[in-house]
Design an enzyme around this catalytic site. Structure first.
Site, PDB file in Angstrom:
ATOM      1  N   HIS A 135      -6.506   2.590   1.395  1.00  0.00           N
ATOM      2  CA  HIS A 135      -6.941   3.063   0.205  1.00  0.00           C
ATOM      3  C   HIS A 135      -7.780   1.887  -0.542  1.00  0.00           C
ATOM      4  O   HIS A 135      -8.340   2.098  -1.680  1.00  0.00           O
ATOM      5  CB  HIS A 135      -6.196   3.751  -0.623  1.00  0.00           C
ATOM      6  CG  HIS A 135      -5.651   5.157  -0.069  1.00  0.00           C
ATOM      7  ND1 HIS A 135      -6.470   5.901   0.422  1.00  0.00           N
ATOM      8  CD2 HIS A 135      -4.351   5.393   0.442  1.00  0.00           C
ATOM      9  CE1 HIS A 135      -5.901   7.105   1.015  1.00  0.00           C
ATOM     10  NE2 HIS A 135      -4.699   6.877   0.998  1.00  0.00           N
ATOM     11  N   ARG A 174      -0.690  -2.736   5.467  1.00  0.00           N
ATOM     12  CA  ARG A 174      -1.122  -1.532   5.681  1.00  0.00           C
ATOM     13  C   ARG A 174      -2.544  -1.141   6.368  1.00  0.00           C
ATOM     14  O   ARG A 174      -3.421  -1.348   5.826  1.00  0.00           O
ATOM     15  CB  ARG A 174      -0.916  -0.466   4.411  1.00  0.00           C
ATOM     16  CG  ARG A 174      -1.175   1.190   4.727  1.00  0.00           C
ATOM     17  CD  ARG A 174      -0.461   2.066   4.034  1.00  0.00           C
ATOM     18  NE  ARG A 174      -1.499   2.069   2.844  1.00  0.00           N
ATOM     19  CZ  ARG A 174      -1.350   3.128   1.877  1.00  0.00           C
ATOM     20  NH1 ARG A 174      -0.669   4.016   2.033  1.00  0.00           N
ATOM     21  NH2 ARG A 174      -2.063   3.167   0.678  1.00  0.00           N
ATOM     22  N   ASP A 212      -2.682 -10.381  15.629  1.00  0.00           N
ATOM     23  CA  ASP A 212      -3.257 -11.609  16.146  1.00  0.00           C
ATOM     24  C   ASP A 212      -3.658 -12.531  15.260  1.00  0.00           C
ATOM     25  O   ASP A 212      -3.674 -13.961  15.310  1.00  0.00           O
ATOM     26  CB  ASP A 212      -4.582 -11.387  17.201  1.00  0.00           C
ATOM     27  CG  ASP A 212      -3.869 -10.944  18.627  1.00  0.00           C
ATOM     28  OD1 ASP A 212      -2.910 -11.130  18.901  1.00  0.00           O
ATOM     29  OD2 ASP A 212      -4.774 -10.726  19.238  1.00  0.00           O
ATOM     30  N   GLU A 236       4.462  11.178   5.279  1.00  0.00           N
ATOM     31  CA  GLU A 236       3.912  11.564   3.884  1.00  0.00           C
ATOM     32  C   GLU A 236       3.334  13.119   3.996  1.00  0.00           C
ATOM     33  O   GLU A 236       2.602  13.244   3.268  1.00  0.00           O
ATOM     34  CB  GLU A 236       2.887  10.833   3.628  1.00  0.00           C
ATOM     35  CG  GLU A 236       1.894  10.285   4.577  1.00  0.00           C
ATOM     36  CD  GLU A 236       0.914   9.066   4.071  1.00  0.00           C
ATOM     37  OE1 GLU A 236       0.776   8.867   2.905  1.00  0.00           O
ATOM     38  OE2 GLU A 236       0.555   8.458   5.215  1.00  0.00           O
ATOM     39  N   ASP A 271       0.880  11.817  -1.134  1.00  0.00           N
ATOM     40  CA  ASP A 271       0.476  12.664  -0.015  1.00  0.00           C
ATOM     41  C   ASP A 271       1.729  13.996   0.199  1.00  0.00           C
ATOM     42  O   ASP A 271       1.334  15.044   0.313  1.00  0.00           O
ATOM     43  CB  ASP A 271       0.109  12.120   1.184  1.00  0.00           C
ATOM     44  CG  ASP A 271      -1.006  11.522   1.416  1.00  0.00           C
ATOM     45  OD1 ASP A 271      -2.305  12.000   1.145  1.00  0.00           O
ATOM     46  OD2 ASP A 271      -0.967  10.201   0.858  1.00  0.00           O
TER      47      ASP A 271
END
Length: 259
Positions: free
Chosen positions: A48, A73, A87, A152, A178
């Protein structure tokens, strides 16, 4: 030389509560300020917040130089996104909107090298192995990756017990915003029915030997989640903190001139 120890994952395994902060301002300079605050972990939000791989990398560098552990996230749990994040040196990933056992199994595979998983063996080119300087990276990296599933919605909660049986899942984060929307309480994450559902999920996660996580800015709920056994708890968001402070500053400034 083995892969660097994931101190956040080790603390969760010991059952030590880790207190964190959400970072959505998507800037390494701001991340550096946050990383000096003393949180156990900070989350670099790619879902977000306007982050891409390079901005996540710049914040990873900054946070990894501090005592706070960076959790990344991703926008979604795509295998190629996970591969790139690992990586560039992320060791702890939070994957949003996990809804099915098949999806969770794919995520576990994506963070492990063959034969256990499907992660592409190319880290010698990347920052995670210090560009090949960590000779034993490929054989030791798996043990230091922390995979956190974000549940969520009601579909995810229905699969929660199966998620908790998976070897390779270190924790489950419950997303109040959510979840409350999916339950019919959009904008009211503190509705009693939502709280009851979250409390039940935290208890189930804890009892299964996994780490329960949550983000809430409500102090009373923060404490009750910790009392239930939540072990990675985010208590603030940099966007909220700055927005509230700067609005108050503007209000105070206008008050000086009499409105």
């Amino acid at each position: 030389m083995p892969a660097p120890q994931n101190t956040f994952k080790a603390a969760l395994k010991r059952g030590e509560a880790q207190m964190g902060c959400w970072m959505g301002l998507a800037d390494a300079y701001v991340a550096e300020i946050t990383a000096t605050a003393g949180f156990d972990w900070v989350l670099i939000d790619g879902e977000h917040a306007p982050n891409d791989l390079r901005s996540i990398l710049s914040q990873l560098r900054t946070v990894q130089a501090s005592s706070s552990h960076p959790v990344v996230r991703l926008p979604v749990g795509e295998t190629w996104m996970i591969k790139q994040a690992l990586d560039i040196g992320a060791q702890s990933l939070l994957i949003p909107m996990v809804e099915s056992l098949a999806q969770a199994e794919d995520l576990v595979a994506a963070v492990h090298y063959p034969p256990k998983g499907t992660r592409g063996v190319g880290a010698a080119l990347g920052r995670a192995s210090r560009f090949g300087a960590i000779e034993d990276y490929a054989t030791t990296a798996d043990a230091q990756i922390c995979l956190l599933l974000q549940v969520e919605n009601l579909a995810g909660l229905a699969e929660l017990d199966d998620f908790l049986k998976l070897d390779g899942v270190d924790g489950v984060f419950i997303g109040p915003a959510d979840l409350s929307a999916d339950m019919g309480f959009l904008g009211n994450a503190m509705h009693p029915k939502v709280i009851e559902t979250i409390n039940d999920a935290i208890t189930r996660i804890k009892n299964a030997g996994k780490a329960p996580g949550i983000l809430t800015t409500d102090p009373a709920f923060q404490k009750s989640c910790l009392d239930l056994g939540a072990s990675f708890v985010a208590t603030d968001v940099d966007v909220f903190r700055f927005a509230n402070a700067i609005r108050q500053a503007a209000s105070d400034a206008k008050a000086l001139r009499g409105g």
